[in-house]
Design a protein around this motif. Structure first.
Motif: not given
Length: 202
Positions: A28-35, A101-119
């Motif tokens: 799965v294509h993973v993108v980390d918001a912290d990175q 995320l736009a580079l993802a080639e998997s059926p779904y991609a993941i955005m990891v973010s500790p502040l997903l809700i707050e932000s």
């Protein structure tokens, strides 16, 4: 078809990274918001120049990079400064994440973010997975990992969304209170389920 986006979040010490890493090992294509947050303030990027103009040269390391602990200290008890910084960085981080995320080639991609809700980043995803863990375990794990005091961990927890708030936004919850083998099994179960979804919905 463009991949749908899963938002992955959880409080500090919940095991988000272990979960994200296992999803990545399943292809799965993973993108980390912290990175992404680190990339946008690298030397030579416009955000760093604006931070220096606002906070002064003292915010830089001798090599010209951003001194994160110094910056954290400046904004920790200062809501106005924190807000200034968030208004500068959040749009840049959003754009950086979207680009990756736009580079993802998997059926779904993941955005990891500790502040997903707050932000408000959860509005950019199709589904939300919360890695949840009892607070006592969160504090113990984080204090051990970061060699920091329990008091410091609790002050970080205060800034992050309360568990209830996170869980309210969750489509799926993974309770990470057992060992790594069990956690990987849960990730694989979720992965099989996610592969059956169209656009992140059942």
């Amino acid at each position: 078809m463009r991949p749908w986006i899963l938002g992955l979040t959880g409080g500090i010490g919940s095991g988000k990274t272990a979960v994200a890493d296992h999803f990545a090992s399943l292809g799965v294509h993973v993108v980390d918001a912290d990175q992404a947050a680190r990339w946008v303030v690298e030397p030579g990027r416009p955000a760093l120049a604006q931070i220096v103009a606002h906070f002064g040269e003292g915010i830089l390391l001798p090599g010209g990079g951003l001194n994160r602990p110094a910056l954290r200290e400046r904004i920790f008890d200062n809501p106005a400064e924190r807000q200034w910084l968030e208004q500068l960085l959040h749009p840049l981080i959003r754009a950086e994440v979207a680009q990756h995320l736009a580079l993802a080639e998997s059926p779904y991609a993941i955005m990891v973010s500790p502040l997903l809700i707050e932000s408000g980043q959860y509005r950019q995803v199709d589904r939300v997975l919360v890695v949840d863990v009892p607070e006592s375990l969160q504090v113990a794990r984080t204090a051990a990992r970061d060699q920091t005091s329990e008091e410091q961990v609790r002050s970080i927890l205060k800034v992050q969304a309360a568990r209830e708030e996170r869980l309210k936004h969750a489509d799926d919850v993974l309770v990470n209170d057992r060992d790594l083998a069990w956690l990987k099994g849960e990730v694989e179960r979720l992965h099989r389920f996610y592969l059956t979804l169209r656009g992140g919905r059942e």
